[in-house]
Write a protein that holds these residues in place. Sequence first.
Motif, mmCIF file in Angstrom:
data_model
loop_
_atom_site.group_PDB
_atom_site.id
_atom_site.type_symbol
_atom_site.label_atom_id
_atom_site.label_comp_id
_atom_site.label_asym_id
_atom_site.label_seq_id
_atom_site.Cartn_x
_atom_site.Cartn_y
_atom_site.Cartn_z
ATOM 1 N N ALA A 43 -38.008 -13.200 23.457
ATOM 2 C CA ALA A 43 -38.688 -13.374 24.746
ATOM 3 C C ALA A 43 -37.968 -14.408 25.604
ATOM 4 C CB ALA A 43 -40.139 -13.781 24.523
ATOM 5 N N VAL A 44 -37.468 -15.465 24.985
ATOM 6 C CA VAL A 44 -36.702 -16.469 25.737
ATOM 7 C C VAL A 44 -35.443 -15.826 26.315
ATOM 8 C CG1 VAL A 44 -35.343 -18.592 25.487
ATOM 9 C CG2 VAL A 44 -37.640 -18.442 24.491
ATOM 10 N N VAL A 45 -34.759 -15.039 25.494
ATOM 11 C CA VAL A 45 -33.547 -14.353 25.970
ATOM 12 C C VAL A 45 -33.890 -13.362 27.066
ATOM 13 C CG1 VAL A 45 -31.673 -12.806 25.281
ATOM 14 C CG2 VAL A 45 -32.339 -14.703 23.785
ATOM 15 N N ALA A 46 -34.958 -12.572 26.861
ATOM 16 C CA ALA A 46 -35.344 -11.560 27.853
ATOM 17 C C ALA A 46 -35.769 -12.201 29.167
ATOM 18 C CB ALA A 46 -36.479 -10.698 27.297
ATOM 19 N N THR A 47 -36.491 -13.303 29.100
ATOM 20 C CA THR A 47 -36.933 -13.970 30.325
ATOM 21 C C THR A 47 -35.743 -14.499 31.109
ATOM 22 O OG1 THR A 47 -38.986 -14.599 29.221
ATOM 23 C CG2 THR A 47 -38.451 -15.769 31.237
ATOM 24 N N VAL A 55 -42.430 -7.297 34.549
ATOM 25 C CA VAL A 55 -42.686 -7.059 33.139
ATOM 26 C C VAL A 55 -42.019 -8.124 32.269
ATOM 27 C CG1 VAL A 55 -42.311 -5.397 31.265
ATOM 28 C CG2 VAL A 55 -42.968 -4.595 33.519
ATOM 29 N N TRP A 56 -40.886 -8.641 32.707
ATOM 30 C CA TRP A 56 -40.106 -9.591 31.901
ATOM 31 C C TRP A 56 -39.997 -10.970 32.542
ATOM 32 C CZ3 TRP A 56 -38.806 -7.700 27.261
ATOM 33 C CH2 TRP A 56 -38.707 -6.316 27.102
ATOM 34 N N GLY A 57 -40.682 -11.237 33.644
ATOM 35 C CA GLY A 57 -40.477 -12.440 34.447
ATOM 36 C C GLY A 57 -40.927 -13.746 33.814
ATOM 37 N N ALA A 82 -36.023 -3.295 32.605
ATOM 38 C CA ALA A 82 -35.028 -4.326 32.301
ATOM 39 C C ALA A 82 -33.716 -4.042 33.022
ATOM 40 C CB ALA A 82 -34.807 -4.403 30.797
ATOM 41 N N LEU A 83 -33.331 -2.772 33.098
ATOM 42 C CA LEU A 83 -32.096 -2.423 33.818
ATOM 43 C C LEU A 83 -32.206 -2.766 35.301
ATOM 44 C CD1 LEU A 83 -30.801 0.979 32.391
ATOM 45 C CD2 LEU A 83 -29.658 -1.221 32.375
ATOM 46 N N LYS A 84 -33.362 -2.496 35.898
ATOM 47 C CA LYS A 84 -33.558 -2.807 37.322
ATOM 48 C C LYS A 84 -33.490 -4.305 37.579
ATOM 49 C CE LYS A 84 -36.680 1.052 38.119
ATOM 50 N NZ LYS A 84 -38.091 1.406 38.356
ATOM 51 N N ALA A 85 -33.994 -5.113 36.628
ATOM 52 C CA ALA A 85 -34.071 -6.555 36.835
ATOM 53 C C ALA A 85 -32.794 -7.288 36.451
ATOM 54 C CB ALA A 85 -35.240 -7.117 36.029
ATOM 55 N N THR A 86 -31.851 -6.601 35.836
ATOM 56 C CA THR A 86 -30.639 -7.261 35.351
ATOM 57 C C THR A 86 -29.558 -7.257 36.427
ATOM 58 O OG1 THR A 86 -31.161 -6.448 33.152
ATOM 59 C CG2 THR A 86 -28.949 -7.238 33.495
ATOM 60 N N PRO A 87 -28.889 -8.393 36.605
ATOM 61 C CA PRO A 87 -27.735 -8.396 37.512
ATOM 62 C C PRO A 87 -26.652 -7.449 36.984
ATOM 63 C CG PRO A 87 -28.371 -10.644 36.911
ATOM 64 C CD PRO A 87 -29.172 -9.714 36.079
ATOM 65 N N LYS A 91 -25.588 -5.828 32.930
ATOM 66 C CA LYS A 91 -26.218 -4.547 32.589
ATOM 67 C C LYS A 91 -25.744 -3.991 31.244
ATOM 68 C CE LYS A 91 -27.692 -2.834 37.039
ATOM 69 N NZ LYS A 91 -29.089 -3.101 36.906
ATOM 70 N N GLY A 92 -24.538 -4.305 30.837
ATOM 71 C CA GLY A 92 -24.022 -3.832 29.557
ATOM 72 C C GLY A 92 -24.724 -4.467 28.363
ATOM 73 N N LEU A 93 -25.323 -5.623 28.584
ATOM 74 C CA LEU A 93 -26.010 -6.304 27.492
ATOM 75 C C LEU A 93 -27.436 -5.807 27.271
ATOM 76 C CD1 LEU A 93 -24.880 -9.991 28.002
ATOM 77 C CD2 LEU A 93 -24.090 -8.360 26.299
ATOM 78 N N VAL A 94 -27.973 -5.048 28.210
ATOM 79 C CA VAL A 94 -29.358 -4.600 28.093
ATOM 80 C C VAL A 94 -29.522 -3.698 26.875
ATOM 81 C CG1 VAL A 94 -31.202 -3.295 29.215
ATOM 82 C CG2 VAL A 94 -29.811 -4.873 30.547
ATOM 83 N N TRP A 95 -28.633 -2.738 26.710
ATOM 84 C CA TRP A 95 -28.773 -1.833 25.558
ATOM 85 C C TRP A 95 -28.519 -2.570 24.246
ATOM 86 C CZ3 TRP A 95 -24.838 -0.671 22.180
ATOM 87 C CH2 TRP A 95 -23.535 -0.988 22.587
ATOM 88 N N VAL A 96 -27.620 -3.584 24.262
ATOM 89 C CA VAL A 96 -27.385 -4.382 23.056
ATOM 90 C C VAL A 96 -28.657 -5.154 22.696
ATOM 91 C CG1 VAL A 96 -26.061 -6.311 22.094
ATOM 92 C CG2 VAL A 96 -24.913 -4.584 23.488
ATOM 93 N N PHE A 97 -29.300 -5.749 23.715
ATOM 94 C CA PHE A 97 -30.536 -6.488 23.498
ATOM 95 C C PHE A 97 -31.615 -5.569 22.919
ATOM 96 C CE2 PHE A 97 -34.741 -7.659 25.070
ATOM 97 C CZ PHE A 97 -34.858 -8.948 24.590
ATOM 98 N N PHE A 98 -31.806 -4.402 23.522
ATOM 99 C CA PHE A 98 -32.834 -3.475 23.059
ATOM 100 C C PHE A 98 -32.540 -2.942 21.653
ATOM 101 C CE2 PHE A 98 -34.584 -3.717 27.176
ATOM 102 C CZ PHE A 98 -35.846 -3.166 27.123
#
Length: 171
Positions: A43-47, A55-57, A82-87, A91-98
């Motif tokens: 959650a710290v990483v996602a925030t 959803v992630w703010g 998460a993709l919409k909120a990521t700079p 964006k390449g790290l979103v799928w790694v995080f998930f």
Amino acid sequence: LTRLIRLVRFLRPLFLLLQCMLDSIRMLVWFGMLLATIVYFFAVVATSLFNSSEVWGSLSASMFSLFKLFTLEDWPELYEEALKATPDRWKGLVWVFFLAYIFIASIILQNLMMGVCLEHVLTVARSYEADKVTKRENKYAAHYKAVRNAISMLDLDGNGYISLTELCSAL
């Protein structure tokens, strides 16, 4: 009274399951603490990664979203949010995080929890079967002792054999 005894024998598997649940509580509490730690870390990483999202703010919103992701509920919507909120540069790290979170929390931890519960069920079932075997062996031992005593009473001369005359005198 006999109905009550039959009912208790009939409900024995239910008592075994309740015993398994009670025995598993300590491990499940530790499991919950481990899950809370992993959810908090992610959650710290996602925030920090997806902070412009509703959803992630915030940390609490991220933890709730990660709990939904733990159960794999609405994970495509969470991924899109998460993709919409990521700079763009992240964006390449979103799928790694998930993938990392789903693999660690949903797959490993859920299987670990199931394994702990099943291990307790098997332990209690083995104990129950061992008790049944012990009772059966004790019953057979009592019967064996009674038969041996009866035979020794028939053996009047004490030689270890029952002769025809000893048998006829006993009848």
